[in-house]
Design a protein around this motif. Structure first.
Motif, PDB file in Angstrom:
ATOM      1  N   GLY A  14     -42.315 -54.644 -44.410  1.00  0.00           N
ATOM      2  CA  GLY A  14     -41.432 -54.475 -43.264  1.00  0.00           C
ATOM      3  C   GLY A  14     -42.048 -55.010 -41.981  1.00  0.00           C
ATOM      4  N   GLU A  15     -43.339 -54.817 -41.815  1.00  0.00           N
ATOM      5  CA  GLU A  15     -44.034 -55.346 -40.638  1.00  0.00           C
ATOM      6  C   GLU A  15     -44.042 -56.871 -40.653  1.00  0.00           C
ATOM      7  N   ARG A  16     -44.229 -57.449 -41.834  1.00  0.00           N
ATOM      8  CA  ARG A  16     -44.194 -58.910 -41.955  1.00  0.00           C
ATOM      9  C   ARG A  16     -42.805 -59.448 -41.627  1.00  0.00           C
ATOM     10  N   LEU A  17     -41.778 -58.759 -42.107  1.00  0.00           N
ATOM     11  CA  LEU A  17     -40.407 -59.173 -41.803  1.00  0.00           C
ATOM     12  C   LEU A  17     -40.162 -59.113 -40.304  1.00  0.00           C
ATOM     13  N   GLY A  18     -40.576 -58.034 -39.676  1.00  0.00           N
ATOM     14  CA  GLY A  18     -40.398 -57.901 -38.235  1.00  0.00           C
ATOM     15  C   GLY A  18     -41.079 -59.011 -37.461  1.00  0.00           C
ATOM     16  N   LEU A  19     -42.299 -59.346 -37.849  1.00  0.00           N
ATOM     17  CA  LEU A  19     -43.036 -60.422 -37.190  1.00  0.00           C
ATOM     18  C   LEU A  19     -42.325 -61.755 -37.373  1.00  0.00           C
ATOM     19  N   LEU A  20     -41.873 -62.035 -38.577  1.00  0.00           N
ATOM     20  CA  LEU A  20     -41.155 -63.281 -38.850  1.00  0.00           C
ATOM     21  C   LEU A  20     -39.895 -63.382 -37.994  1.00  0.00           C
ATOM     22  N   LEU A  21     -39.139 -62.301 -37.907  1.00  0.00           N
ATOM     23  CA  LEU A  21     -37.907 -62.315 -37.114  1.00  0.00           C
ATOM     24  C   LEU A  21     -38.211 -62.502 -35.630  1.00  0.00           C
ATOM     25  N   ARG A  22     -39.235 -61.845 -35.126  1.00  0.00           N
ATOM     26  CA  ARG A  22     -39.607 -62.025 -33.711  1.00  0.00           C
ATOM     27  C   ARG A  22     -40.012 -63.465 -33.432  1.00  0.00           C
ATOM     28  N   GLU A  23     -40.796 -64.044 -34.348  1.00  0.00           N
ATOM     29  CA  GLU A  23     -41.214 -65.437 -34.179  1.00  0.00           C
ATOM     30  C   GLU A  23     -40.005 -66.367 -34.186  1.00  0.00           C
ATOM     31  N   ALA A  24     -39.086 -66.146 -35.120  1.00  0.00           N
ATOM     32  CA  ALA A  24     -37.912 -67.006 -35.236  1.00  0.00           C
ATOM     33  C   ALA A  24     -36.970 -66.830 -34.039  1.00  0.00           C
ATOM     34  N   ARG A  25     -36.931 -65.642 -33.477  1.00  0.00           N
ATOM     35  CA  ARG A  25     -36.068 -65.375 -32.319  1.00  0.00           C
ATOM     36  C   ARG A  25     -36.574 -66.125 -31.100  1.00  0.00           C
ATOM     37  N   GLY A  26     -37.889 -66.270 -30.985  1.00  0.00           N
ATOM     38  CA  GLY A  26     -38.475 -67.012 -29.874  1.00  0.00           C
ATOM     39  C   GLY A  26     -38.082 -66.451 -28.527  1.00  0.00           C
ATOM     40  N   HIS A  27     -37.571 -67.299 -27.654  1.00  0.00           N
ATOM     41  CA  HIS A  27     -37.214 -66.897 -26.295  1.00  0.00           C
ATOM     42  C   HIS A  27     -35.822 -66.271 -26.202  1.00  0.00           C
ATOM     43  N   ARG A  28     -35.060 -66.321 -27.289  1.00  0.00           N
ATOM     44  CA  ARG A  28     -33.706 -65.761 -27.261  1.00  0.00           C
ATOM     45  C   ARG A  28     -33.780 -64.243 -27.184  1.00  0.00           C
ATOM     46  N   SER A  29     -32.811 -63.659 -26.516  1.00  0.00           N
ATOM     47  CA  SER A  29     -32.832 -62.206 -26.328  1.00  0.00           C
ATOM     48  C   SER A  29     -32.448 -61.475 -27.612  1.00  0.00           C
ATOM     49  N   MET A  30     -32.965 -60.271 -27.715  1.00  0.00           N
ATOM     50  CA  MET A  30     -32.644 -59.412 -28.838  1.00  0.00           C
ATOM     51  C   MET A  30     -31.140 -59.128 -28.881  1.00  0.00           C
ATOM     52  N   VAL A  31     -30.540 -58.932 -27.725  1.00  0.00           N
ATOM     53  CA  VAL A  31     -29.105 -58.644 -27.645  1.00  0.00           C
ATOM     54  C   VAL A  31     -28.295 -59.829 -28.168  1.00  0.00           C
ATOM     55  N   GLU A  32     -28.681 -61.039 -27.771  1.00  0.00           N
ATOM     56  CA  GLU A  32     -27.980 -62.250 -28.219  1.00  0.00           C
ATOM     57  C   GLU A  32     -28.013 -62.372 -29.743  1.00  0.00           C
ATOM     58  N   ILE A  33     -29.189 -62.213 -30.323  1.00  0.00           N
ATOM     59  CA  ILE A  33     -29.349 -62.355 -31.776  1.00  0.00           C
ATOM     60  C   ILE A  33     -28.616 -61.236 -32.509  1.00  0.00           C
ATOM     61  N   ALA A  34     -28.773 -60.016 -32.045  1.00  0.00           N
ATOM     62  CA  ALA A  34     -28.113 -58.876 -32.691  1.00  0.00           C
ATOM     63  C   ALA A  34     -26.593 -59.054 -32.671  1.00  0.00           C
ATOM     64  N   ASN A  35     -26.050 -59.412 -31.531  1.00  0.00           N
ATOM     65  CA  ASN A  35     -24.599 -59.602 -31.437  1.00  0.00           C
ATOM     66  C   ASN A  35     -24.125 -60.720 -32.348  1.00  0.00           C
ATOM     67  N   SER A  36     -24.861 -61.813 -32.396  1.00  0.00           N
ATOM     68  CA  SER A  36     -24.481 -62.936 -33.258  1.00  0.00           C
ATOM     69  C   SER A  36     -24.526 -62.562 -34.739  1.00  0.00           C
ATOM     70  N   ALA A  37     -25.413 -61.641 -35.088  1.00  0.00           N
ATOM     71  CA  ALA A  37     -25.551 -61.211 -36.487  1.00  0.00           C
ATOM     72  C   ALA A  37     -24.647 -60.023 -36.821  1.00  0.00           C
ATOM     73  N   GLY A  38     -23.952 -59.499 -35.813  1.00  0.00           N
ATOM     74  CA  GLY A  38     -23.077 -58.349 -36.053  1.00  0.00           C
ATOM     75  C   GLY A  38     -23.832 -57.039 -36.159  1.00  0.00           C
ATOM     76  N   LEU A  39     -24.967 -56.957 -35.482  1.00  0.00           N
ATOM     77  CA  LEU A  39     -25.798 -55.751 -35.508  1.00  0.00           C
ATOM     78  C   LEU A  39     -25.909 -55.179 -34.101  1.00  0.00           C
ATOM     79  N   SER A  40     -26.349 -53.954 -34.027  1.00  0.00           N
ATOM     80  CA  SER A  40     -26.667 -53.401 -32.717  1.00  0.00           C
ATOM     81  C   SER A  40     -28.071 -53.857 -32.336  1.00  0.00           C
ATOM     82  N   PRO A  41     -28.320 -54.013 -31.044  1.00  0.00           N
ATOM     83  CA  PRO A  41     -29.676 -54.357 -30.623  1.00  0.00           C
ATOM     84  C   PRO A  41     -30.707 -53.329 -31.092  1.00  0.00           C
ATOM     85  N   GLU A  42     -30.317 -52.065 -31.160  1.00  0.00           N
ATOM     86  CA  GLU A  42     -31.255 -51.031 -31.616  1.00  0.00           C
ATOM     87  C   GLU A  42     -31.638 -51.246 -33.080  1.00  0.00           C
ATOM     88  N   THR A  43     -30.685 -51.662 -33.906  1.00  0.00           N
ATOM     89  CA  THR A  43     -30.998 -51.944 -35.306  1.00  0.00           C
ATOM     90  C   THR A  43     -32.001 -53.090 -35.393  1.00  0.00           C
TER      91      THR A  43
END
Length: 83
Positions: A14-43
């Motif tokens: 799970g920690e590896r997955l989190g790191l990979l997702l953060r790296e792939a997200r880069g400078h984009r906001s968590m809110v932007e990515i979550a909304n585009s994926a149909g998730l809540s930012p908290e998820t």
């Protein structure tokens, strides 16, 4: 229903997955990515920080689509042993 405790290996994956997702997200906001994926930012926050180390398949697939990751790449990068 009581969940069985996660193994140390599941937590590490799970920690590896989190790191990979953060790296792939880069400078984009968590809110932007979550909304585009149909998730809540908290998820997304919980997944990225390892507090939700075993997200549902369709959650991971939606994030992979938005972030331009293949599911094969996720499996390879998050596996505890080389695939």
């Amino acid at each position: 229903m009581v969940r069985t405790p996660l193994t140390p290996e599941e937590r590490e994956r799970g920690e590896r997955l989190g790191l990979l997702l953060r790296e792939a997200r880069g400078h984009r906001s968590m809110v932007e990515i979550a909304n585009s994926a149909g998730l809540s930012p908290e998820t997304l926050r919980k997944i990225e920080t390892g507090r939700a180390p075993t997200p549902a398949f369709f959650t991971v697939a939606a994030l992979a689509r938005v972030l331009g990751l293949s599911l094969d790449e996720i499996v390879t990068r998050c596996a505890l042993v080389p695939v």
